[in-house]
Design an enzyme around this catalytic site. Structure first.
Site, mmCIF file in Angstrom:
data_model
loop_
_atom_site.group_PDB
_atom_site.id
_atom_site.type_symbol
_atom_site.label_atom_id
_atom_site.label_comp_id
_atom_site.label_asym_id
_atom_site.label_seq_id
_atom_site.Cartn_x
_atom_site.Cartn_y
_atom_site.Cartn_z
ATOM 1 N N SER A 29 0.820 -1.213 0.000
ATOM 2 C CA SER A 29 0.000 0.000 0.000
ATOM 3 C C SER A 29 0.854 1.263 0.000
ATOM 4 C CB SER A 29 -0.928 0.008 1.213
ATOM 5 O OG SER A 29 -0.151 0.072 2.396
ATOM 6 N N HIS A 30 2.118 1.168 0.396
ATOM 7 C CA HIS A 30 3.006 2.332 0.368
ATOM 8 C C HIS A 30 4.158 2.152 -0.627
ATOM 9 C CE1 HIS A 30 0.809 3.284 4.035
ATOM 10 N NE2 HIS A 30 1.198 4.518 3.866
ATOM 11 N N GLU A 90 -8.599 0.210 3.119
ATOM 12 C CA GLU A 90 -9.308 -1.054 3.390
ATOM 13 C C GLU A 90 -10.800 -0.906 3.160
ATOM 14 O OE1 GLU A 90 -8.098 -3.608 6.633
ATOM 15 O OE2 GLU A 90 -6.499 -2.196 7.158
#
Lengths: 344, 344
Positions: A47-48, A188
């Protein structure tokens, strides 16, 4: 899994850096951004990782980050080191401030690094890990943009306001945790919305401030803090210390200035560094050895240390390289070649 | 309500102080303890008010606190001020250290007060409130004794490890929060055990490490942290910073040394003080005014600020006095007259 290509960590770093250079960032910015995105990808923190590249470039295309930013160190000899990020992304500002922060913490026992006027897209764990790698404990926090209602409230006001902590370990990667003070990351909820699945109770409110398990309703409403009023209090503390106190935007201010949740927000950041050697001086026991006994006791009863999964992914990436699928490789190719025009 | 007697805050303070003098504490200890217990009773925080007197005296009777302790200030001019509490209760040590902490934070922007070798029975909010009353932000934390399992674990290891934060407000009492990093205070489980009532899910484990809603089983097992792995991480950070780093006992060490959860534990404490004036210097906006805007936004959507109930009780106590029932008055009388012999 057929169409997966393995690239080394260094190779991916060069690819990501070339994308940011191509997009017009100066070398100082491109280098620091590439290091942070590559570290996330290396650690399996997708996600990063390279997922963030497009958002960074869109933020530049929207004129919301300075590609030529030259962070400036402001050090008046106190316990507070300041870096004016000059409207650039945070990683270059952090890299400039870190040596001064570490030196001051070693000298005074305790010091703070304030980053002002930075645009923020990265996780905080690489920063507290860098502090801890210098033998110091690190505590970092920053606002984000208003997407979370305070406990008992109805409307977005607080950010997902991450807090990260690092503790040095000899012969091992630092103990590091890094989490949002919201129940979950907004991503999410977006994933559940896309999948048409409901949220667990207690994650979110709808636009009218009523509890909801509908992911779409949550996206136009507000997330809730983790841990009820306790998490809400910690998130408020982040607004106060890492927004108001450092003279930078709160999450509400950052959203008002940006007008969207889809680009990287501009605000400040606060990083504290503590010298265990100085704090423990003259006291019985070696703090690093005593910390290991605590970690052993946690692991010994079957609990995990935070970041274990990340460190396992790191070991794999360093041994075998990082697996990129065809879509990721194509994206990287396109961005390397066409720069901002590739955004479409 | 017939047999309630109203006493003024000052009067109660003198009564409590005389109890501790009668029990043999020196004036510095008795004075500071009385102030902290009276402040809790004044604020309606009954669990830390006169209810604590007996526990303090039992701790003395068991030889686990020094009645003649003379805290010593150790200040080498760095950002870390240290007070050696000399085995006395924490309040006298804090009072000795506070002016030096505040002065150093004003000078350097940021400073820490380390209290070592103190016996701890008090809430942390009076301390961060005292820091904030000097125009500084305060963050305090300490271990307690092993009663909480780390998330994913099975056995008591962490303490209830409170964290408290204070922020200065002009024309109003400081913004203050103070909470245990366990789901609940142990006292709440004791009350449910006495009442024969079940616990909510997620509060505790039994002695075998299995989740339980049986309060008795929980008391011989372990409590759980608030907020799952996030609260567990924060609690671990408290052990590291306010135990290991300051060269003082962790919660596991404090329990091992004391051998019981029924007396006040001995360990250290860490209090950070930040100068908003220094941190915000040269930046747009007044940090205190900007904080008020944040508080207004929280209140404006129907959420509460932490401590509102406490401050309302304080206003009542200061206007009307503190209500003591016949049992409380009889206890105070007996302790004033008979000292430790009254413990039976």
């Amino acid at each position: 899994m057929d169409d997966v290509t393995m690239v080394s960590v260094a190779e991916l770093g060069r690819m990501v850096e070339s994308i940011f250079m191509r997009a017009g960032f100066n070398a100082q910015q491109a280098d620091a951004i590439a290091r942070i995105i590559t570290a996330a990808e290396r650690d399996g923190a997708k996600s990063h990782g390279i997922y963030r590249i497009e958002g960074c470039l869109r933020t530049l295309a929207a004129g919301k980050v300075s590609s030529g930013a030259r962070p400036e160190l402001i050090d008046e000899g106190s316990a507070v080191i300041r870096v004016a990020a000059d409207g650039g992304f945070s990683p270059a500002a952090f890299e400039l401030g870190l040596p001064a922060l570490a030196g001051r913490a070693e000298k005074l026992g305790l010091a703070a690094l304030v980053i002002n006027d930075c645009v923020h897209f990265s996780a905080l764990w690489p920063e507290v890990e860098a502090v801890a790698s210098r033998g110091l404990a690190g505590l970092a926090m920053c606002p984000s943009y208003a997407a979370v209602a305070p406990a008992g409230g109805t409307q977005p006001l607080l950010g997902t306001n991450p807090i990260a902590f690092g503790w040095p370990r000899s012969g091992a990667a630092p103990y590091v945790f890094d989490f949002a003070t919201s129940c979950v990351a907004r991503g999410e909820i977006e994933l559940l919305a896309r999948a048409g699945e409901p949220l667990p109770e207690g994650w979110a409110l709808d636009a009218e401030g009523a509890p909801t398990t509908d992911a779409e309703a949550a996206l136009s409403g507000a997330m809730l803090p983790f841990g009820g009023h306790k998490g809400s209090a910690i998130s408020t503390m982040v607004e106060l210390l890492a927004g108001v106190m450092i003279g930078d935007l709160t999450s509400q201010g950052a959203l008002a200035e940006l007008g969207t949740l889809d680009l990287a927000p501009k605000h400040g950041e606060l990083i504290l560094a503590f010298s265990p050697a100085r704090f423990a001086a003259g006291r019985p026991g070696d703090p690093l050895a005593r910390a290991e006994a605590l970690f052993d006791a946690i692991l010994g009863q079957g609990a995990r240390l935070p970041g274990q999964r990340r460190l396992a992914a790191r070991a794999r990436s360093e041994a075998e390289g990082i697996a990129l699928n065809a879509e990721e490789l194509a994206l990287i190719d396109r961005l390397q070649r066409d720069g901002l025009a590739a955004l479409g």
